[in-house]
Design a protein around this motif. Structure first.
Motif, short mmCIF file in Angstrom:
data_model
loop_
_atom_site.label_atom_id
_atom_site.label_comp_id
_atom_site.label_asym_id
_atom_site.label_seq_id
_atom_site.Cartn_x
_atom_site.Cartn_y
_atom_site.Cartn_z
N LEU A 195 43.63 62.07 -1.33
CA LEU A 195 43.85 62.42 0.23
C LEU A 195 44.32 61.10 0.91
O LEU A 195 45.02 61.11 1.88
N ALA A 196 43.32 59.81 0.65
CA ALA A 196 43.74 58.88 1.21
C ALA A 196 45.05 58.23 1.09
O ALA A 196 45.77 57.62 1.91
N LEU A 197 45.95 58.39 0.08
CA LEU A 197 47.03 58.05 -0.43
C LEU A 197 48.10 58.68 -0.25
O LEU A 197 49.48 58.68 -0.56
N ILE B 135 41.76 57.38 -11.96
CA ILE B 135 42.51 58.64 -12.31
C ILE B 135 43.14 59.43 -11.04
O ILE B 135 44.35 59.66 -11.06
N GLY B 136 42.25 59.45 -10.03
CA GLY B 136 42.79 60.23 -8.70
C GLY B 136 43.83 59.41 -8.11
O GLY B 136 45.01 59.87 -7.58
N VAL B 137 43.65 57.99 -8.23
CA VAL B 137 44.62 56.83 -7.53
C VAL B 137 46.13 57.20 -8.23
O VAL B 137 47.12 57.35 -7.80
N ALA B 138 46.23 57.40 -9.64
CA ALA B 138 47.06 57.45 -10.46
C ALA B 138 47.99 58.82 -10.28
O ALA B 138 49.11 58.96 -10.09
N ARG B 139 47.11 59.92 -10.00
CA ARG B 139 47.72 61.10 -9.85
C ARG B 139 48.17 61.18 -8.47
O ARG B 139 49.13 62.12 -8.25
N SER B 140 47.66 60.55 -7.44
CA SER B 140 48.32 60.47 -6.12
C SER B 140 49.57 59.97 -6.09
O SER B 140 50.50 60.19 -5.10
N LEU B 141 49.98 59.02 -6.85
CA LEU B 141 51.42 58.47 -7.12
C LEU B 141 52.17 59.24 -8.17
O LEU B 141 53.31 59.57 -7.93
N GLN B 142 51.72 59.96 -9.09
CA GLN B 142 52.33 60.73 -10.38
C GLN B 142 52.81 61.78 -9.44
O GLN B 142 54.00 62.33 -10.12
N ARG C 40 61.86 64.28 0.00
CA ARG C 40 61.23 64.84 -1.09
C ARG C 40 60.02 64.25 -1.46
O ARG C 40 58.95 64.67 -1.79
N GLY C 41 60.00 62.77 -1.34
CA GLY C 41 58.88 62.07 -1.69
C GLY C 41 57.66 62.26 -0.66
O GLY C 41 56.63 62.67 -1.09
N ARG C 42 57.98 62.51 0.54
CA ARG C 42 57.19 62.73 1.66
C ARG C 42 56.54 64.16 1.57
O ARG C 42 55.27 64.35 1.67
N VAL C 43 57.38 64.93 1.37
CA VAL C 43 57.01 66.43 1.40
C VAL C 43 56.21 66.79 -0.24
O VAL C 43 55.31 67.33 0.02
N GLY C 44 56.83 66.07 -1.06
CA GLY C 44 56.09 66.32 -2.36
C GLY C 44 54.76 65.55 -2.29
O GLY C 44 53.75 66.15 -2.98
N ALA C 45 54.59 64.56 -1.59
CA ALA C 45 53.20 63.69 -1.31
C ALA C 45 52.35 64.85 -0.78
O ALA C 45 51.06 64.97 -1.27
N VAL C 46 52.53 65.63 0.46
CA VAL C 46 51.45 66.65 0.97
C VAL C 46 51.68 67.65 -0.04
O VAL C 46 50.40 67.99 -0.01
N HIS C 47 52.44 68.11 -0.61
CA HIS C 47 52.38 69.15 -1.66
C HIS C 47 51.26 68.92 -2.80
O HIS C 47 50.66 69.57 -3.03
N ALA C 48 51.52 67.67 -3.19
CA ALA C 48 50.60 67.06 -4.35
C ALA C 48 49.24 67.02 -3.98
O ALA C 48 48.46 67.17 -4.41
N THR C 49 48.96 66.52 -2.41
CA THR C 49 47.58 66.58 -2.16
C THR C 49 47.00 68.11 -1.76
O THR C 49 45.86 68.32 -2.22
N SER C 50 48.04 68.85 -1.57
CA SER C 50 47.57 70.30 -1.40
C SER C 50 46.99 70.78 -2.69
O SER C 50 46.04 71.44 -2.89
N ILE C 51 47.83 70.29 -3.72
CA ILE C 51 47.46 70.67 -5.19
C ILE C 51 46.06 70.14 -5.66
O ILE C 51 45.39 70.79 -6.26
N SER C 52 45.99 68.97 -5.37
CA SER C 52 44.74 67.92 -5.62
C SER C 52 43.58 68.74 -4.92
O SER C 52 42.55 68.83 -5.68
N ALA C 53 43.90 69.03 -3.75
CA ALA C 53 42.71 69.72 -2.90
C ALA C 53 42.39 71.27 -3.51
O ALA C 53 41.09 71.39 -3.89
N SER C 54 43.33 71.80 -3.98
CA SER C 54 43.14 73.11 -4.56
C SER C 54 42.33 72.86 -6.01
O SER C 54 41.27 73.81 -6.35
N ASN C 55 42.68 71.83 -6.60
CA ASN C 55 42.13 71.77 -8.03
C ASN C 55 40.80 70.89 -8.13
O ASN C 55 39.87 71.31 -8.30
#
Length: 412
Positions: free
Chosen positions: A58-60, A112-119, A337-352
């Motif tokens: 969320l922070a990253l 691990i959370g930091v790593a996945r925020s980039l991945q 794509r990076g910025r939209v992907g980051a929001v998408h990734a955060t939504s996936i992280s939130a849901s999981n």
């Protein structure tokens, strides 16, 4: 397998790196879940594993998305895998030496959370850069198939290796991540377009603005976010394995692998017969089936029945995932794509991850069966509401529309 060899070399390297990374992700998830439940016997701690991984994501969200849009995406991808290698190696060392406790595990989960925020934003931006846009749905289906194969083998092997001790399981995880780093560095993708934007708040939050003004993307992302956030019960599988199904770490591995088995079979069908029509209806139907099977799983008392239900759940989930990712990628310009992907990734992280915390808290209140049953019912309610609130997504017939440009993607 023949489809894989027909893909461009750069995409093949990415897929193998992704396979090894997901393999390690799932091995470490089994070991973490079993170890912390064994140490604490608490659903609360199982929920905290998800929460402490979500907070860094969320922070990253904003800085990681901007980084992906301005740096070499394969290098960001490789760096994220390297951080997870360090996390797995630390857990292997601590478990073997005997100093790992619940607090140490939660601290490593932050890394691990930091790593996945980039991945996640990096890998979401890489595939469209490696194939023409018209081939994107098939590439995403192959990617999903590779992921599901790793999600079958990873938990199963993790559960078996855990019998030899958590240090063994974590050590193999570290080796998997190390191999994936080497392959990720060899993925040669076109550099992202050099943005003429100055560094500003507007540039940093452009992904949020784009999503807010695109109903298809907003509807697809938010449907998955709330359905999985309220309905996911993966965090409670260690409780089901030990206390309800009366099995061991190997049984937990099978439970975590079962949805991937169903997903793998479904991706094989989707690769052979791509879904070209009724995209919206199929997406909503898949989420509805996911919620329904979650409710059925909540009352399972035998391991074979639980595995079968989870496999059906995984098949429904992969339909939703592939269609959702395809809609998001097709609608998004490469420069964002990076910025939209980051929001998408955060939504996936939130849901999981945040969904794991929700499940843990709910299990403390209502018990594991009640928590999973209520979660499945909530998913059905979310599906009905989103059909009403995002009718354009429900009525979407084809993935591509005349307004969607077809020149995006890698130059062949």
């Amino acid at each position: 397998m023949s489809i894989l060899f027909a893909l461009p070399a750069a995409l093949r390297r990415y897929l193998v790196a992704r396979f090894l990374g997901v393999f390690g992700n799932n091995m470490i998830a089994v070991a973490l879940g079993w170890q912390i439940y064994d140490l604490t016997g608490s659903a609360w701690y199982l929920g905290l594993v998800g929460l402490v991984q979500f907070l860094p994501a969320l922070a990253l969200t904003v800085p990681s998305g901007l980084l992906v849009d301005r740096a070499d995406r394969n290098h960001v991808f490789a760096a994220s895998l390297a951080l997870q290698c360090v996390a797995a190696a630390t857990l292997a060392w601590g478990s073997t030496a005997g100093w790992v406790g619940p607090q140490a595990i939660l601290a490593v989960c932050v890394l691990i959370g930091v790593a996945r925020s980039l991945q996640m934003p990096a890998q979401q931006a890489l595939i469209p850069a490696l194939v023409p846009v018209r081939e994107l749905p098939q590439a995403l289906a192959v990617n999903a198939s590779i992921n599901k194969l790793a999600m079958v083998a990873g938990p199963a092997l993790g559960g078996v290796l855990y019998v030899g001790g958590p240090g063994v399981a974590y050590g193999v995880c570290a080796a998997m991540f190390l191999l994936s780093v080497g392959l990720a560095l060899r993925v040669k993708a076109p550099s992202p377009p050099r943005s003429q934007e100055t560094m500003s708040w507007g540039a940093m939050f452009a992904g949020f603005v784009f999503i807010r003004h695109n109903p298809a993307v907003l509807g697809a992302m938010s449907l998955d976010l709330f359905a999985t956030l309220l309905g996911g019960g993966t965090a409670l599988l260690p409780i089901y394995a030990r206390d309800i199904l009366h099995t061991g770490a190997w049984g937990l591995g099978l439970l975590r692998a079962a949805p991937a088995v169903g997903g793998l079979l479904m991706t094989a069908l989707m690769t052979r017969w791509p879904m070209e029509h009724h995209i919206g209806r199929r997406m909503y139907a898949a989420v509805f089936i996911y919620g329904l099977t979650t409710m059925v799983f909540s009352v399972c008392t035998s391991l074979p029945a639980a595995l079968l239900v989870l496999a059906v759940m995984g098949a429904a989930d992969i339909v939703s995932t592939v269609l959702r990712h395809s809609v998001v990628q097709v609608e998004t310009d490469d420069a964002l794509r990076g910025r939209v992907g980051a929001v998408h990734a955060t939504s996936i992280s939130a849901s999981n991850q945040l969904g794991q915390f929700r499940a843990g808290v709910a299990a403390e209140w209502w018990g594991p069966v009640g928590a999973v049953l209520v979660g499945g019912a909530a998913t059905l309610l979310i599906t009905a509401l989103w059909m009403r609130w995002f009718p354009a997504l429900l009525q979407r017939d084809r993935l591509f529309r005349p307004t969607i440009p077809v020149h995006l993607g890698a130059k062949q």
